[in-house]
Design a protein around this motif. Structure first.
Motif, PDB file in Angstrom:
ATOM      1  N   LEU A   6       0.812  -1.210   0.000  1.00  0.00           N
ATOM      2  CA  LEU A   6       0.000   0.000   0.000  1.00  0.00           C
ATOM      3  C   LEU A   6       0.848   1.263   0.000  1.00  0.00           C
ATOM      4  O   LEU A   6       0.582   2.209  -0.741  1.00  0.00           O
ATOM      5  N   ASN A   7       1.863   1.271   0.873  1.00  0.00           N
ATOM      6  CA  ASN A   7       2.698   2.455   1.043  1.00  0.00           C
ATOM      7  C   ASN A   7       3.823   2.064   2.004  1.00  0.00           C
ATOM      8  O   ASN A   7       3.591   1.266   2.918  1.00  0.00           O
ATOM      9  N   PRO A   8       5.034   2.611   1.827  1.00  0.00           N
ATOM     10  CA  PRO A   8       6.114   2.261   2.765  1.00  0.00           C
ATOM     11  C   PRO A   8       5.812   2.635   4.216  1.00  0.00           C
ATOM     12  O   PRO A   8       6.427   2.085   5.128  1.00  0.00           O
ATOM     13  N   SER A   9       4.853   3.536   4.422  1.00  0.00           N
ATOM     14  CA  SER A   9       4.552   4.009   5.778  1.00  0.00           C
ATOM     15  C   SER A   9       3.525   3.146   6.500  1.00  0.00           C
ATOM     16  O   SER A   9       3.159   3.444   7.640  1.00  0.00           O
ATOM     17  N   ILE A  10       3.048   2.091   5.844  1.00  0.00           N
ATOM     18  CA  ILE A  10       2.051   1.221   6.481  1.00  0.00           C
ATOM     19  C   ILE A  10       2.376  -0.234   6.169  1.00  0.00           C
ATOM     20  O   ILE A  10       2.694  -0.590   5.034  1.00  0.00           O
ATOM     21  N   LEU A  11       2.326  -1.049   7.202  1.00  0.00           N
ATOM     22  CA  LEU A  11       2.431  -2.495   7.053  1.00  0.00           C
ATOM     23  C   LEU A  11       1.011  -3.040   6.969  1.00  0.00           C
ATOM     24  O   LEU A  11       0.187  -2.769   7.842  1.00  0.00           O
ATOM     25  N   ALA A  12       0.709  -3.785   5.920  1.00  0.00           N
ATOM     26  CA  ALA A  12      -0.646  -4.312   5.725  1.00  0.00           C
ATOM     27  C   ALA A  12      -0.547  -5.769   5.296  1.00  0.00           C
ATOM     28  O   ALA A  12       0.251  -6.112   4.425  1.00  0.00           O
ATOM     29  N   PHE A  13      -1.388  -6.632   5.883  1.00  0.00           N
ATOM     30  CA  PHE A  13      -1.256  -8.056   5.613  1.00  0.00           C
ATOM     31  C   PHE A  13      -2.539  -8.803   5.947  1.00  0.00           C
ATOM     32  O   PHE A  13      -3.414  -8.302   6.658  1.00  0.00           O
ATOM     33  N   THR A  14      -2.624 -10.040   5.441  1.00  0.00           N
ATOM     34  CA  THR A  14      -3.653 -11.010   5.839  1.00  0.00           C
ATOM     35  C   THR A  14      -2.952 -12.289   6.256  1.00  0.00           C
ATOM     36  O   THR A  14      -2.063 -12.776   5.545  1.00  0.00           O
ATOM     37  N   THR A  15      -3.353 -12.831   7.382  1.00  0.00           N
ATOM     38  CA  THR A  15      -2.777 -14.101   7.822  1.00  0.00           C
ATOM     39  C   THR A  15      -3.483 -15.264   7.126  1.00  0.00           C
ATOM     40  O   THR A  15      -4.610 -15.138   6.657  1.00  0.00           O
ATOM     41  N   ASP A  16      -2.815 -16.401   7.086  1.00  0.00           N
ATOM     42  CA  ASP A  16      -3.437 -17.622   6.586  1.00  0.00           C
ATOM     43  C   ASP A  16      -3.715 -18.550   7.765  1.00  0.00           C
ATOM     44  O   ASP A  16      -3.535 -18.176   8.923  1.00  0.00           O
ATOM     45  N   ARG A  17      -4.139 -19.773   7.467  1.00  0.00           N
ATOM     46  CA  ARG A  17      -4.557 -20.666   8.543  1.00  0.00           C
ATOM     47  C   ARG A  17      -3.378 -21.160   9.387  1.00  0.00           C
ATOM     48  O   ARG A  17      -3.574 -21.683  10.491  1.00  0.00           O
ATOM     49  N   THR A  18      -2.146 -21.014   8.918  1.00  0.00           N
ATOM     50  CA  THR A  18      -1.002 -21.418   9.732  1.00  0.00           C
ATOM     51  C   THR A  18      -0.723 -20.408  10.843  1.00  0.00           C
ATOM     52  O   THR A  18      -0.015 -20.723  11.803  1.00  0.00           O
ATOM     53  N   VAL A  19      -1.279 -19.203  10.711  1.00  0.00           N
ATOM     54  CA  VAL A  19      -1.031 -18.133  11.678  1.00  0.00           C
ATOM     55  C   VAL A  19      -2.318 -17.706  12.371  1.00  0.00           C
ATOM     56  O   VAL A  19      -2.363 -17.531  13.585  1.00  0.00           O
ATOM     57  N   GLY A  20      -3.383 -17.525  11.586  1.00  0.00           N
ATOM     58  CA  GLY A  20      -4.669 -17.127  12.144  1.00  0.00           C
ATOM     59  C   GLY A  20      -4.590 -15.824  12.903  1.00  0.00           C
ATOM     60  O   GLY A  20      -4.034 -14.841  12.436  1.00  0.00           O
ATOM     61  N   ARG A  21      -5.139 -15.823  14.138  1.00  0.00           N
ATOM     62  CA  ARG A  21      -5.111 -14.612  14.964  1.00  0.00           C
ATOM     63  C   ARG A  21      -4.186 -14.755  16.168  1.00  0.00           C
ATOM     64  O   ARG A  21      -4.254 -13.954  17.095  1.00  0.00           O
ATOM     65  N   ASP A  22      -3.318 -15.753  16.128  1.00  0.00           N
ATOM     66  CA  ASP A  22      -2.426 -16.001  17.260  1.00  0.00           C
ATOM     67  C   ASP A  22      -1.371 -14.887  17.320  1.00  0.00           C
ATOM     68  O   ASP A  22      -0.540 -14.769  16.409  1.00  0.00           O
ATOM     69  N   LEU A  24       1.387 -14.456  18.978  1.00  0.00           N
ATOM     70  CA  LEU A  24       2.772 -14.909  18.941  1.00  0.00           C
ATOM     71  C   LEU A  24       3.176 -15.310  17.525  1.00  0.00           C
ATOM     72  O   LEU A  24       4.243 -14.931  17.032  1.00  0.00           O
ATOM     73  N   LEU A  25       2.323 -16.088  16.851  1.00  0.00           N
ATOM     74  CA  LEU A  25       2.634 -16.525  15.493  1.00  0.00           C
ATOM     75  C   LEU A  25       2.683 -15.357  14.528  1.00  0.00           C
ATOM     76  O   LEU A  25       3.524 -15.318  13.621  1.00  0.00           O
ATOM     77  N   ILE A  26       1.777 -14.393  14.705  1.00  0.00           N
ATOM     78  CA  ILE A  26       1.788 -13.207  13.845  1.00  0.00           C
ATOM     79  C   ILE A  26       3.097 -12.451  14.015  1.00  0.00           C
ATOM     80  O   ILE A  26       3.754 -12.071  13.034  1.00  0.00           O
ATOM     81  N   LYS A  27       3.497 -12.238  15.251  1.00  0.00           N
ATOM     82  CA  LYS A  27       4.729 -11.479  15.494  1.00  0.00           C
ATOM     83  C   LYS A  27       5.960 -12.240  15.014  1.00  0.00           C
ATOM     84  O   LYS A  27       6.920 -11.650  14.513  1.00  0.00           O
TER      85      LYS A  27
END
Length: 263
Positions: A6-22, A24-27
């Motif tokens: 989107l822009n260097p000033s924003i980190l944007a992503f979607t997790t998959d099922r290996t990460v989900g909303r965990d 620790l896994l996201i970080k």
């Protein structure tokens, strides 16, 4: 993890099922990429109820006690913020996640647009809230429509189709209005994406939720060249959680997280 440019000033992503909303896994996933500066950030997402409620997350929000934060996030389906170094997102498992970024005011929105939220025009309302809260001009914004159910997979009953027609989001084919097959069309039972659908022998409406929400971005004033649409169909792509695909399983379906972090 699926990342968006989107822009260097924003980190944007979607997790998959290996990460989900965990968290620790996201970080861990963020730390393993060039986006490692977000690895220690706090993670926040609302408890969604398919509403059109939009909430602004200010810096003051993070000074509140955790129970108060939880109460405030109850029943929220879109969040807008200028808070930096915090991961803020929405959860989906077939519904449509939308991220909007305003580079002029360094503000962003994360939006959960299921079919009910789409009918309620939650995308437009979130952009309206950005304008009120931050002075956002939609023409300056970039947007991402993330992984969600495709039109091929999103079979709906007459009552859901009627909700879109009544809200003027779809043409009313039964009254002779020009049908737009990019938005919705009838699939013959023989072409149904599921064995159950074919066995039912009944033609069904299918709605393109991603395209309907893309239209809402355009109506709000976001330029079409600044909108990116993921081609991932969560129903058919088993890398992602899908409520429709997994609703009859023995385990509760997980959730994908679509989020941003303002640097």
């Amino acid at each position: 993890m699926l990342y968006y440019d989107l822009n260097p000033s924003i980190l944007a992503f979607t997790t998959d099922r290996t990460v989900g909303r965990d968290p620790l896994l996201i970080k861990q996933a963020l730390k393993a990429t060039a986006a490692s500066d977000g690895a220690e950030a706090a993670l926040l997402y609302p408890h969604q109820i398919h509403s059109d409620r939009v909430m602004q997350i200010s810096d003051d929000f993070f000074s509140l006690p955790a129970p108060t934060q939880k109460i405030l996030l109850e029943g929220v389906d879109a969040v807008v913020s200028q808070a930096r170094n915090v991961i803020i997102g929405v959860s989906t498992a077939d519904c449509i996640p939308v991220l909007v970024y305003d580079p002029v005011h360094h503000a962003a929105a994360a939006i959960h647009a299921g079919w009910r939220g789409t009918v309620l025009r939650i995308v437009q309302k979130a952009i309206d809230e950005m304008h009120i809260a931050f002075g956002t001009n939609p023409a300056d914004c970039s947007a991402v429509i993330g992984p969600g159910i495709s039109m091929d997979s999103f079979e709906v009953g007459d009552e859901v189709y009627a909700s879109f027609v009544d809200s003027r989001l779809l043409p009313n084919a039964s009254y002779g209005e020009d049908a737009n097959e990019r938005l919705a069309k009838i699939y013959p039972a023989s072409a149904a994406p599921t064995e159950e659908g074919r066995a039912a022998g009944v033609d069904k409406w299918h709605i393109n939720l991603k395209e309907v929400n893309r239209n809402q971005l355009l109506v709000a004033g976001v330029k079409h060249v600044n909108i990116t649409v993921s081609n991932v169909d969560t129903f058919t792509d088993e890398h992602y959680f899908s409520a429709r695909r997994e609703q009859k399983g023995t385990e509760k379906c997980g959730r994908n997280l679509t989020a941003f972090m303002l640097r």
